[in-house]
Design a protein around this motif. Structure first.
Motif, PDB file in Angstrom:
ATOM      1  N   LYS A  75     -10.386   8.417 -26.411  1.00 53.77           N
ATOM      2  CA  LYS A  75      -9.842   9.633 -26.994  1.00 53.77           C
ATOM      3  C   LYS A  75     -10.069  10.831 -26.083  1.00 53.77           C
ATOM      4  N   GLU A  76     -11.170  10.839 -25.363  1.00 54.17           N
ATOM      5  CA  GLU A  76     -11.504  11.984 -24.505  1.00 54.17           C
ATOM      6  C   GLU A  76     -10.894  11.883 -23.107  1.00 54.17           C
ATOM      7  N   ALA A  77     -10.409  10.699 -22.737  1.00 59.35           N
ATOM      8  CA  ALA A  77      -9.917  10.483 -21.372  1.00 59.35           C
ATOM      9  C   ALA A  77      -8.681  11.331 -21.089  1.00 59.35           C
ATOM     10  N   LYS A  78      -8.603  11.849 -19.876  1.00 59.02           N
ATOM     11  CA  LYS A  78      -7.452  12.621 -19.427  1.00 59.02           C
ATOM     12  C   LYS A  78      -6.795  11.895 -18.241  1.00 59.02           C
ATOM     13  N   LEU A  79      -5.579  12.314 -17.953  1.00 65.77           N
ATOM     14  CA  LEU A  79      -4.861  11.732 -16.812  1.00 65.77           C
ATOM     15  C   LEU A  79      -5.695  11.901 -15.550  1.00 65.77           C
ATOM     16  N   TYR A  80      -5.948  10.801 -14.845  1.00 58.71           N
ATOM     17  CA  TYR A  80      -6.780  10.862 -13.641  1.00 58.71           C
ATOM     18  C   TYR A  80      -5.954  10.473 -12.426  1.00 58.71           C
ATOM     19  N   ILE A  81      -5.907  11.380 -11.460  1.00 55.31           N
ATOM     20  CA  ILE A  81      -5.242  11.121 -10.175  1.00 55.31           C
ATOM     21  C   ILE A  81      -6.287  11.299  -9.085  1.00 55.31           C
ATOM     22  N   ASP A  82      -6.566  10.240  -8.357  1.00 58.72           N
ATOM     23  CA  ASP A  82      -7.586  10.271  -7.317  1.00 58.72           C
ATOM     24  C   ASP A  82      -7.191  11.265  -6.223  1.00 58.72           C
ATOM     25  N   LYS A  83      -8.088  12.210  -5.924  1.00 65.21           N
ATOM     26  CA  LYS A  83      -7.765  13.255  -4.943  1.00 65.21           C
ATOM     27  C   LYS A  83      -7.560  12.697  -3.542  1.00 65.21           C
ATOM     28  N   LYS A  84      -8.365  11.704  -3.161  1.00 65.31           N
ATOM     29  CA  LYS A  84      -8.212  11.123  -1.827  1.00 65.31           C
ATOM     30  C   LYS A  84      -6.880  10.384  -1.709  1.00 65.31           C
ATOM     31  N   ASP A  85      -6.554   9.628  -2.747  1.00 67.12           N
ATOM     32  CA  ASP A  85      -5.269   8.928  -2.740  1.00 67.12           C
ATOM     33  C   ASP A  85      -4.117   9.923  -2.647  1.00 67.12           C
ATOM     34  N   ASP A  86      -4.220  11.006  -3.413  1.00 69.01           N
ATOM     35  CA  ASP A  86      -3.121  11.966  -3.432  1.00 69.01           C
ATOM     36  C   ASP A  86      -3.003  12.718  -2.113  1.00 69.01           C
ATOM     37  N   SER A  87      -4.134  12.949  -1.448  1.00 66.77           N
ATOM     38  CA  SER A  87      -4.060  13.616  -0.141  1.00 66.77           C
ATOM     39  C   SER A  87      -3.339  12.736   0.876  1.00 66.77           C
ATOM     40  N   LEU A  88      -3.535  11.424   0.774  1.00 67.93           N
ATOM     41  CA  LEU A  88      -2.807  10.506   1.653  1.00 67.93           C
ATOM     42  C   LEU A  88      -1.315  10.514   1.326  1.00 67.93           C
ATOM     43  N   ARG A  89      -0.990  10.578   0.041  1.00 64.82           N
ATOM     44  CA  ARG A  89       0.422  10.644  -0.353  1.00 64.82           C
ATOM     45  C   ARG A  89       1.079  11.901   0.224  1.00 64.82           C
ATOM     46  N   VAL A  90       0.378  13.022   0.126  1.00 62.08           N
ATOM     47  CA  VAL A  90       0.907  14.280   0.677  1.00 62.08           C
ATOM     48  C   VAL A  90       1.087  14.162   2.188  1.00 62.08           C
ATOM     49  N   LYS A 131       0.821  -1.207   0.000  1.00 55.66           N
ATOM     50  CA  LYS A 131       0.000   0.000   0.000  1.00 55.66           C
ATOM     51  C   LYS A 131       0.858   1.262   0.000  1.00 55.66           C
ATOM     52  N   LEU A 132       1.882   1.273   0.838  1.00 53.17           N
ATOM     53  CA  LEU A 132       2.717   2.468   0.926  1.00 53.17           C
ATOM     54  C   LEU A 132       3.467   2.721  -0.375  1.00 53.17           C
ATOM     55  N   TRP A 133       3.917   1.659  -1.021  1.00 54.72           N
ATOM     56  CA  TRP A 133       4.619   1.836  -2.285  1.00 54.72           C
ATOM     57  C   TRP A 133       3.679   2.389  -3.360  1.00 54.72           C
ATOM     58  N   LEU A 134       2.479   1.858  -3.416  1.00 61.06           N
ATOM     59  CA  LEU A 134       1.509   2.373  -4.376  1.00 61.06           C
ATOM     60  C   LEU A 134       1.175   3.833  -4.086  1.00 61.06           C
ATOM     61  N   LEU A 135       1.140   4.176  -2.816  1.00 64.37           N
ATOM     62  CA  LEU A 135       0.860   5.561  -2.433  1.00 64.37           C
ATOM     63  C   LEU A 135       1.993   6.483  -2.892  1.00 64.37           C
ATOM     64  N   ILE A 136       3.236   6.065  -2.632  1.00 63.53           N
ATOM     65  CA  ILE A 136       4.394   6.870  -3.030  1.00 63.53           C
ATOM     66  C   ILE A 136       4.432   7.041  -4.549  1.00 63.53           C
ATOM     67  N   GLN A 137       4.080   5.968  -5.272  1.00 66.65           N
ATOM     68  CA  GLN A 137       4.139   5.972  -6.733  1.00 66.65           C
ATOM     69  C   GLN A 137       2.804   6.369  -7.378  1.00 66.65           C
ATOM     70  N   ASN A 138       1.933   7.016  -6.631  1.00 65.94           N
ATOM     71  CA  ASN A 138       0.573   7.287  -7.108  1.00 65.94           C
ATOM     72  C   ASN A 138       0.559   8.025  -8.451  1.00 65.94           C
TER      73      ASN A 138
END
Length: 715
Positions: free
Chosen positions: A164-179, A113-120
């Motif tokens: 074609k319409e998809a953009k890079l998606y970074i989950d906000k909750k996941d990223d807040s945990l990474r921060v 889990k921690l590795w996935l978080l760091i590499q989010n």
């Protein structure tokens, strides 16, 4: 965009680490479609029911696209209609794309889990790259030229629009945990200890890491990433070490000292992590990739290393090449700037994955020292140092007043903390760990004893800690007691290694030798120990032999006999010859060695088959044996068969020091009665190779080639 340009674009995007080995085998159109159906079906069945802790949206989106591809492929397979060549080219690209999907999904499923978080951010980018490749593939696919039902065609068109319409998606909750995780690291960096409540909320409530075992798994995974870290990968090894330190601190702060950790102490082996290449991918390989074979032996490499020219060889092959005296690169012929070997971890990981896929046994190389060197090379950040300091205080508190099980866990963790970094070793000793570890040396619990003596070994590597250990009342005696009667083989071996480390200080050599049973136990380990145990014992005996006052003690303890016996043992013969060369400087030492029936034969054997340094030590020992051992011993050496030829060989091909010793030994023989008759053929070689050396060594100085490979292991 032209079709060729699109496929070129697809190829450029592929990960270079694996794709060079993933070309599909030649298949008929029908067979390729069926293969793709099988792969897609397995991916859907394997992952559609799984729930990822992170990357949930990206994961679901990718699985849905694979499901659409499966519907498309099944429709084409069932129709049996011939397919245009453009469609078949697209399906060959799809073959590779599906395996890249599998590799990414496997990676997310097997990572902590921690590795996935760091590499989010990075992992989110990989999902986005796959989506773009799918979009490009669908742009080229001739959907109007193949026979599809309206429903399938509609699903394919919808997937194309979404991709074609998809953009890079970074989950906000996941990223807040990474921060938040980085925030804890910054707190330690600034000399502050993060709030206990915040740490519990992060690990227990948010990440669902609820016990010591789960925390230990997270730590081990992060340490594995550090060991396999490439220099240009973010975050740096120093930052990862900081995260390990923070997590280790939380493991004890939040979950205490649970007894289930104790079983990890003896002979614990990490479960091999499943490779990311599966049997299906392995089936696309036709033979062992050429890059996996050593240029010297032409065999599959087990421990690839890089030399100064940038070429990669198997460690055993290039080490043997260097020990034979070569100073050039076997492949290019370039002269080597230095002889240091650097692990090629990227290639080693690929080889191990390939072996796993083929079912070929491939044990990882013994990387204790290598890993230790790598961890040490990554200079610890202030955050790592401060987090480790806080952890050490918790551990030592348990050593002082905890239950037996908790003390055992604490000793194990101190052992691991002391494994790397002089800062760790310094503050652990300063915090008072050594007296408590000394008490555990007498424990009847084999795990506690093994961890405590290994912790003592790791602490002793820091020079300032040597005096703390030697000055601690009863500590040396306890270490010797473990050497003699330790409850496990590793405990006894590590006790020997500890004595070797401590004996690096000249003033301690006599004290160690005078400790009751120390030299006897080292001699016994050298005779009957494991390969590593013999190495630990002979290096310790070598160090002790450098103190002239220890000669008689080593003779009485049977060390001379053990050293003579070790002359024929690969891996320890070089140091054994070096120790004997020191012992025979004194008359009592020369007399003791002279009484050993196999001494002269063993030293001559070293001159014939030993390493360059081993030959130096062997000829030096024979020279001083003649000088100090008296006429009878000299005559015995002179009459040894094949010695004349070996001396001639050394005079021509030996190292500078070996030639000097050989020249001096030749002069000793020339002064002996009847030497000219016995060594009639020696003069030419001596005159040719020994003239200049002879003048430089008119009186033997007795210097010994100290093996450069000798170092204290961290365990």
């Amino acid at each position: 965009m032209a079709t060729a340009a699109i496929f070129s674009s697809l190829r450029r995007r592929r990960s270079p680490s694996l794709q060079a080995f993933l070309a599909p085998v030649d298949l008929t159109d029908v067979a390729l479609i069926q293969t793709l159906v099988t792969i897609s079906s397995e991916l859907v069945s394997c992952f559609s029911t799984k729930s990822f802790f992170f990357q949930r949206k990206n994961f679901r989106s990718l699985i849905r696209k694979i499901e659409v591809f499966l519907v498309l492929l099944e429709c084409l397979r069932d129709s049996g209609s011939p397919l245009p060549s453009t469609a078949m080219l697209c399906f060959k690209e799809l073959y590779l794309l599906l395996y890249r999907c599998k590799i990414l999904l496997d990676y997310c499923g097997q990572s902590s889990k921690l590795w996935l978080l760091i590499q989010n951010h990075s992992i989110s980018g990989h999902f986005h790259d796959l989506n773009q490749e799918i979009s490009t593939l669908l742009d080229v696919f001739p959907v109007n030229d193949v026979e599809l039902s309206d429903d399938v065609r509609e699903q394919v068109d919808l997937m194309q629009r979404h991709a074609k319409e998809a953009k890079l998606y970074i989950d906000k909750k996941d990223d807040s945990l990474r921060v938040k995780f980085f925030y804890f690291l910054d707190e330690f960096e600034n000399g502050k200890v993060p709030n206990h409540v915040e740490l519990r909320s992060f690990f227990v409530e948010n990440l669902k890491i609820k016990d010591a075992k789960s925390c230990r798994t997270e730590i081990e995974f992060l340490e594995e990433q550090i060991a396999n870290h490439e220099g240009d990968v973010e975050p740096t090894a120093a930052v990862l070490n900081g995260f390990v330190a923070v997590t280790r601190y939380c493991r004890f702060l939040l979950f205490g000292f649970e007894e289930d950790e104790v079983g990890l102490g003896i002979g614990s082996q990490k479960k091999p992590r499943k490779g990311l290449i599966t049997q299906e991918i392995a089936d696309t390989f036709l033979s062992v990739p050429k890059d996996f074979c050593c240029p010297i032996s032409l065999d599959l490499m087990h421990d690839p290393v890089i030399i100064s020219t940038g070429q990669t060889y198997d460690r055993s092959s290039i080490t043997r090449w260097l020990e034979e005296g070569h100073c050039s690169c076997p492949k290019t012929g370039q002269m080597l700037v230095h002889t240091r070997l650097f692990p090629n971890r990227a290639l080693r990981n690929l080889i191990m994955q390939w072996c796993t896929a083929h079912g070929i046994p491939c044990d990882p190389p013994e990387t204790t020292d290598t890993s230790a060197d790598f961890f040490a090379a990554a200079l610890p950040s202030k955050a790592a140092i401060e987090a480790n300091r806080a952890t050490a205080e918790l551990l030592i508190e348990q050593l002082a007043s905890g239950l037996q099980a908790a003390m055992t866990v604490a000793a194990r963790e101190i052992r691991l903390l002391a494994k790397t970094g002089k800062e760790n070793r310094a503050f652990i000793a300063k915090a008072g760990a050594i007296p408590h570890l000394r008490k555990l040396l007498s424990s009847h619990n084999p795990v506690a004893q093994e961890n405590s003596v290994t912790a003592m070994l790791n602490l002793s590597i820091y020079d300032k800690n040597k005096s703390h250990i030697m000055d601690e009342n009863g500590c040396l005696a306890s270490i010797v007691e473990v050497l003699r009667f330790g409850l496990t083989t590793e405990a006894r071996e590590n006790a020997a290694a500890t004595l070797f480390s401590l004996s690096a200080v000249h003033d301690y050599k006599k004290k160690i030798a005078d400790e009751s049973g120390a030299v006897e136990a080292l001699a016994g380990l050298l005779r009957v120990g494991t390969r590593r145990g013999k190495k630990d014992a002979v290096t310790a005996l070598f160090n002790l032999s450098t103190h002239t006052d220890n000669c008689l003690r080593m003779i009485e303890a049977g060390a001379v006999a053990a050293l003579v016996g070790a002359l024929g043992t690969e891996g320890v013969a070089e140091e054994a010859a070096g120790a004997l060369a020191l012992i025979v400087r004194q008359q009592i030492g020369a007399a003791a060695v002279g009484k050993e029936e196999m001494a002269v034969a063993g030293l001559i054997g070293m001159m014939r088959c030993g390493t360059p340094r081993g030959k130096e030590n062997a000829v030096a020992a024979l020279l001083e044996l003649c000088r100090s051992g008296g006429a009878a011993t000299t005559e015995r050496v002179v009459k040894a068969p094949a010695l004349a030829g070996l001396l001639q060989t050394l005079l021509f091909t030996g190292t500078k020091r070996a030639r000097r010793k050989a020249a001096s030994l030749a002069r000793v023989f020339q002064r002996c009665e009847n030497a000219s008759l016995h060594f009639g053929g020696l003069g030419v070689g001596y005159a040719f190779a020994g003239n200049s050396a002879a003048n430089r060594d008119s009186s033997f100085t007795g210097d010994v080639s100290v093996p450069m490979s000798m170092s204290v292991p961290v365990l």
